[in-house]
Design a protein around this motif. Sequence first.
Motif, PDB file in Angstrom:
ATOM      1  N   MET A 140       0.828  -1.211   0.000  1.00 13.80           N
ATOM      2  CA  MET A 140       0.000   0.000   0.000  1.00 13.80           C
ATOM      3  C   MET A 140       0.862   1.261   0.000  1.00 13.80           C
ATOM      4  O   MET A 140       0.504   2.271  -0.621  1.00 13.80           O
ATOM      5  N   SER A 141       2.005   1.209   0.670  1.00 15.44           N
ATOM      6  CA  SER A 141       2.908   2.363   0.666  1.00 15.44           C
ATOM      7  C   SER A 141       3.406   2.642  -0.741  1.00 15.44           C
ATOM      8  O   SER A 141       3.493   3.808  -1.167  1.00 15.44           O
ATOM      9  N   VAL A 142       3.719   1.577  -1.489  1.00 17.06           N
ATOM     10  CA  VAL A 142       4.182   1.732  -2.868  1.00 17.06           C
ATOM     11  C   VAL A 142       3.073   2.315  -3.738  1.00 17.06           C
ATOM     12  O   VAL A 142       3.308   3.231  -4.548  1.00 17.06           O
ATOM     13  N   ILE A 143       1.853   1.805  -3.578  1.00 14.36           N
ATOM     14  CA  ILE A 143       0.722   2.270  -4.386  1.00 14.36           C
ATOM     15  C   ILE A 143       0.413   3.737  -4.094  1.00 14.36           C
ATOM     16  O   ILE A 143       0.128   4.522  -5.003  1.00 14.36           O
ATOM     17  N   ILE A 144       0.461   4.118  -2.829  1.00 13.15           N
ATOM     18  CA  ILE A 144       0.162   5.499  -2.461  1.00 13.15           C
ATOM     19  C   ILE A 144       1.211   6.456  -3.015  1.00 13.15           C
ATOM     20  O   ILE A 144       0.881   7.557  -3.496  1.00 13.15           O
ATOM     21  N   ILE A 145       2.484   6.054  -2.978  1.00 14.65           N
ATOM     22  CA  ILE A 145       3.532   6.897  -3.565  1.00 14.65           C
ATOM     23  C   ILE A 145       3.306   7.039  -5.066  1.00 14.65           C
ATOM     24  O   ILE A 145       3.428   8.141  -5.631  1.00 14.65           O
ATOM     25  N   PHE A 146       2.962   5.927  -5.729  1.00 17.96           N
ATOM     26  CA  PHE A 146       2.643   6.000  -7.161  1.00 17.96           C
ATOM     27  C   PHE A 146       1.475   6.949  -7.419  1.00 17.96           C
ATOM     28  O   PHE A 146       1.511   7.769  -8.343  1.00 17.96           O
ATOM     29  N   MET A 147       0.436   6.844  -6.601  1.00 14.84           N
ATOM     30  CA  MET A 147      -0.746   7.685  -6.767  1.00 14.84           C
ATOM     31  C   MET A 147      -0.395   9.161  -6.631  1.00 14.84           C
ATOM     32  O   MET A 147      -0.848  10.001  -7.417  1.00 14.84           O
ATOM     33  N   ILE A 148       0.443   9.495  -5.655  1.00 13.14           N
ATOM     34  CA  ILE A 148       0.837  10.886  -5.447  1.00 13.14           C
ATOM     35  C   ILE A 148       1.615  11.413  -6.645  1.00 13.14           C
ATOM     36  O   ILE A 148       1.346  12.511  -7.151  1.00 13.14           O
ATOM     37  N   VAL A 149       2.587  10.629  -7.116  1.00 14.95           N
ATOM     38  CA  VAL A 149       3.395  11.055  -8.264  1.00 14.95           C
ATOM     39  C   VAL A 149       2.526  11.216  -9.502  1.00 14.95           C
ATOM     40  O   VAL A 149       2.667  12.189 -10.250  1.00 14.95           O
ATOM     41  N   ALA A 150       1.584  10.280  -9.720  1.00 15.44           N
ATOM     42  CA  ALA A 150       0.707  10.352 -10.893  1.00 15.44           C
ATOM     43  C   ALA A 150      -0.178  11.589 -10.835  1.00 15.44           C
ATOM     44  O   ALA A 150      -0.358  12.292 -11.844  1.00 15.44           O
ATOM     45  N   CYS A 151      -0.754  11.871  -9.660  1.00 12.07           N
ATOM     46  CA  CYS A 151      -1.600  13.064  -9.509  1.00 12.07           C
ATOM     47  C   CYS A 151      -0.808  14.335  -9.770  1.00 12.07           C
ATOM     48  O   CYS A 151      -1.272  15.237 -10.482  1.00 12.07           O
ATOM     49  N   THR A 247      -6.502  10.211  -2.869  1.00 13.62           N
ATOM     50  CA  THR A 247      -6.456  10.786  -4.212  1.00 13.62           C
ATOM     51  C   THR A 247      -7.144  12.146  -4.230  1.00 13.62           C
ATOM     52  O   THR A 247      -6.644  13.111  -4.834  1.00 13.62           O
ATOM     53  N   GLN A 248      -8.300  12.231  -3.546  1.00 15.12           N
ATOM     54  CA  GLN A 248      -8.993  13.519  -3.472  1.00 15.12           C
ATOM     55  C   GLN A 248      -8.119  14.570  -2.790  1.00 15.12           C
ATOM     56  O   GLN A 248      -8.032  15.714  -3.242  1.00 15.12           O
ATOM     57  N   LEU A 249      -7.471  14.169  -1.705  1.00 12.79           N
ATOM     58  CA  LEU A 249      -6.597  15.101  -0.981  1.00 12.79           C
ATOM     59  C   LEU A 249      -5.424  15.531  -1.848  1.00 12.79           C
ATOM     60  O   LEU A 249      -5.069  16.720  -1.876  1.00 12.79           O
ATOM     61  N   THR A 250      -4.802  14.584  -2.564  1.00 15.55           N
ATOM     62  CA  THR A 250      -3.649  14.919  -3.392  1.00 15.55           C
ATOM     63  C   THR A 250      -4.028  15.866  -4.520  1.00 15.55           C
ATOM     64  O   THR A 250      -3.289  16.816  -4.824  1.00 15.55           O
TER      65      THR A 250
END
Length: 342
Positions: A140-151, A247-250
């Motif tokens: 989940m840490s990896v996915i969240i970092i990916f999500m932040i970078v993508a956003c 994702t909404q927060l980012t």
Amino acid sequence: MNSKMKDLLYCEFYKINRKHTLLKLAIAIVVISLAMMGFSALIKGVLGDSLSLGSALRDYDEQIESLKMQMDAINNLGGGWRDNLIIGNTAAAYQAQINIFQYLKDHGVPQGSVIMFSENAGIFDFDSYSFTQLCMSALMSVIIIFMIVACCNTTSGEFSNGAMKMQFIRPVNKNKFFTAKWLSVVIVSEVLAVISFLLSLILGLILYGPVSPNVAFVAGSAVTVVSPFGALMLTLMLNMIKIFFLTQLTMFLCSLFNTFGKAIVLSLLLIVFDFGVYLEYVLALPYVGYLAFFANSNWASGISASAPIFRGMTIWVMIPVTLIWCAFFMWFSYRRFNKREV
């Protein structure tokens, strides 16, 4: 969904997967999962069953009395308003554990057949449920970092490098354009979460087999015991909800900046490094914690034996507060995106 929206989504998916990003991420997820599997097997090989769930367990009454004594000691410490407001791992957590033990005792549940649900997966619990929890926590840490970078790439990054200006040359509805951006990130991140869960579950079953203890959830005084598979499905749902919220927060944080660097640094600090939670500790004024985003968005804490961050918070308050925050994040992000000049 009309063809224009489909084209926008396809374009955003292509941007996310530029330079085979998703393939590299999938390889990283597999490597991390296998590493977790090897690490867990190594620990079990060294320790054997010396730390297994069923060994050296005390009677329910004895455990309840011990927890009550610890809770009384915490309550008698006193302290300032901040000490009385913030729970940490103190009185409310002890009360949650007492409620679980009392429930198990009243229903005649054998010792060692049920474990308490906790956000922190046990690295010394050698069963498929615990391993899946542990592996998913790392992934989940990896996915969240990916999500932040993508956003940040798809919003602030495109503003700073001029790509947004080129895209706005075409007649495009800004609301649809922004929707395609955050929806593409959400869809990819959620799919990655499901794949990570399935991979973790399969490796856990290979490593430890299908036999796992049941899991107890607690919300206030209400205790529910479910099968390990049911608990894992609930955990998956909570992780997917967490991804959606973050994702909404980012996207909200990205809407505050026109440069990639500022957006990603603030997002990583608040989300990955838990600065948001620390900030809410600092702002632990009466009732502020109940209204703060990070304290309420972690729904898992509302049904775990470790209890929520602030005294008095419940899952029934956490849900509406989080939804209100997310509605605000998206409203502000859409409004800001529509008013931006490229």
